[in-house]
Design a protein around this motif. Sequence first.
Motif, PDB file in Angstrom:
ATOM      1  N   ARG A 101      45.426  44.533  46.229  1.00 52.49           N
ATOM      2  CA  ARG A 101      46.036  43.201  46.164  1.00 52.49           C
ATOM      3  C   ARG A 101      45.745  42.495  47.484  1.00 52.49           C
ATOM      4  O   ARG A 101      46.048  43.012  48.552  1.00 52.49           O
ATOM      5  CB  ARG A 101      47.539  43.305  45.930  1.00 52.49           C
ATOM      6  N   ILE A 102      45.144  41.320  47.362  1.00 56.39           N
ATOM      7  CA  ILE A 102      44.873  40.484  48.527  1.00 56.39           C
ATOM      8  C   ILE A 102      46.159  39.738  48.876  1.00 56.39           C
ATOM      9  O   ILE A 102      46.905  39.303  47.995  1.00 56.39           O
ATOM     10  CB  ILE A 102      43.740  39.470  48.204  1.00 56.39           C
ATOM     11  N   LYS A 103      46.411  39.576  50.153  1.00 61.72           N
ATOM     12  CA  LYS A 103      47.614  38.864  50.599  1.00 61.72           C
ATOM     13  C   LYS A 103      47.693  37.487  49.936  1.00 61.72           C
ATOM     14  O   LYS A 103      46.728  36.736  49.945  1.00 61.72           O
ATOM     15  CB  LYS A 103      47.610  38.713  52.121  1.00 61.72           C
ATOM     16  N   GLY A 104      48.830  37.217  49.310  1.00 58.95           N
ATOM     17  CA  GLY A 104      49.056  35.931  48.667  1.00 58.95           C
ATOM     18  C   GLY A 104      48.630  35.861  47.212  1.00 58.95           C
ATOM     19  O   GLY A 104      48.955  34.894  46.532  1.00 58.95           O
ATOM     20  N   ASP A 105      47.887  36.863  46.714  1.00 59.37           N
ATOM     21  CA  ASP A 105      47.476  36.873  45.308  1.00 59.37           C
ATOM     22  C   ASP A 105      48.570  37.517  44.465  1.00 59.37           C
ATOM     23  O   ASP A 105      49.222  38.471  44.894  1.00 59.37           O
ATOM     24  CB  ASP A 105      46.185  37.679  45.114  1.00 59.37           C
ATOM     25  N   GLY A 106      48.717  37.050  43.245  1.00 63.17           N
ATOM     26  CA  GLY A 106      49.705  37.611  42.348  1.00 63.17           C
ATOM     27  C   GLY A 106      49.200  38.801  41.567  1.00 63.17           C
ATOM     28  O   GLY A 106      49.981  39.538  40.980  1.00 63.17           O
ATOM     29  N   CYS A 107      47.885  38.986  41.524  1.00 63.75           N
ATOM     30  CA  CYS A 107      47.288  40.065  40.738  1.00 63.75           C
ATOM     31  C   CYS A 107      46.393  40.918  41.622  1.00 63.75           C
ATOM     32  O   CYS A 107      46.145  40.603  42.780  1.00 63.75           O
ATOM     33  CB  CYS A 107      46.468  39.490  39.586  1.00 63.75           C
ATOM     34  N   GLU A 108      45.885  41.957  41.009  1.00 64.16           N
ATOM     35  CA  GLU A 108      44.997  42.865  41.724  1.00 64.16           C
ATOM     36  C   GLU A 108      43.556  42.352  41.700  1.00 64.16           C
ATOM     37  O   GLU A 108      43.200  41.519  40.874  1.00 64.16           O
ATOM     38  CB  GLU A 108      45.038  44.244  41.069  1.00 64.16           C
ATOM     39  N   SER A 109      42.763  42.905  42.602  1.00 65.38           N
ATOM     40  CA  SER A 109      41.342  42.603  42.690  1.00 65.38           C
ATOM     41  C   SER A 109      40.544  43.900  42.678  1.00 65.38           C
ATOM     42  O   SER A 109      41.029  44.935  43.116  1.00 65.38           O
ATOM     43  CB  SER A 109      41.021  41.860  43.988  1.00 65.38           C
ATOM     44  N   VAL A 110      39.310  43.801  42.200  1.00 67.18           N
ATOM     45  CA  VAL A 110      38.360  44.905  42.295  1.00 67.18           C
ATOM     46  C   VAL A 110      37.433  44.580  43.456  1.00 67.18           C
ATOM     47  O   VAL A 110      36.811  43.515  43.479  1.00 67.18           O
ATOM     48  CB  VAL A 110      37.549  45.071  40.994  1.00 67.18           C
ATOM     49  N   ALA A 111      37.357  45.498  44.418  1.00 69.65           N
ATOM     50  CA  ALA A 111      36.495  45.313  45.591  1.00 69.65           C
ATOM     51  C   ALA A 111      35.433  46.400  45.602  1.00 69.65           C
ATOM     52  O   ALA A 111      35.733  47.566  45.371  1.00 69.65           O
ATOM     53  CB  ALA A 111      37.332  45.386  46.868  1.00 69.65           C
ATOM     54  N   ASP A 112      34.196  45.995  45.870  1.00 72.20           N
ATOM     55  CA  ASP A 112      33.099  46.940  45.971  1.00 72.20           C
ATOM     56  C   ASP A 112      32.476  46.795  47.349  1.00 72.20           C
ATOM     57  O   ASP A 112      31.992  45.721  47.711  1.00 72.20           O
ATOM     58  CB  ASP A 112      32.059  46.692  44.877  1.00 72.20           C
ATOM     59  N   ILE A 113      32.503  47.862  48.112  1.00 70.88           N
ATOM     60  CA  ILE A 113      32.030  47.849  49.500  1.00 70.88           C
ATOM     61  C   ILE A 113      30.515  48.004  49.524  1.00 70.88           C
ATOM     62  O   ILE A 113      29.966  48.906  48.894  1.00 70.88           O
ATOM     63  CB  ILE A 113      32.717  48.973  50.293  1.00 70.88           C
TER      64      ILE A 113
END
Length: 185
Positions: A101-113
């Motif tokens: 979860r990114i700060k301030g977002d209401g939902c989750e995110s998928v992050a790929d490094i």
Amino acid sequence: MAYHKSSNLPSVTQVLSPFVDYSRVPEHILSMASERGSRVHAVCAANLLGVWHQPVTEEIAGYVESFRRWADLAVESVSAVEPEMEDAALGYCGHIDAILRIKGDGCESVADIKTPAVCMLTWRAQLAAYRNLAEVNGHTISRVFSLRLDKDGGRAKVDEYTGTVRADFAAFLSALNAYRYFKGD
């Protein structure tokens, strides 16, 4: 990072591999880049989990610093790190670097490094496939993005792929169907 795949289903990486051309890259360079990427991923995963990791070598220190700077500023919470997920209905699996979860977002995110300096077109299809895996496995995803780490420790670049998700997922499904056709699955 080397993964042990427990599923017999094809992975996102396997499905998209015919569309990634490294033929112009000398084998020793490709091998070193792969090893470096695996070490960077391992340290970033440990950082997200808040656990011990191997000492950071000079070769990956910049990438790790770039990741830490981004994570300290952007990440509110972490739901999963490197889970193996599958979509039994569509018949594929994959390892998602992070669901967070990114700060301030209401939902989750998928992050790929990522450690390459330049984006690849296959990343969009990869992340669309990961988004589907996350959602099929109970996560509500609002963003998908690659996080390109800076080799010198500078600011990481976020390449968000939310506006093209349907087209990107359709491209992945086409690749999955071609994979099955040519592999005889």
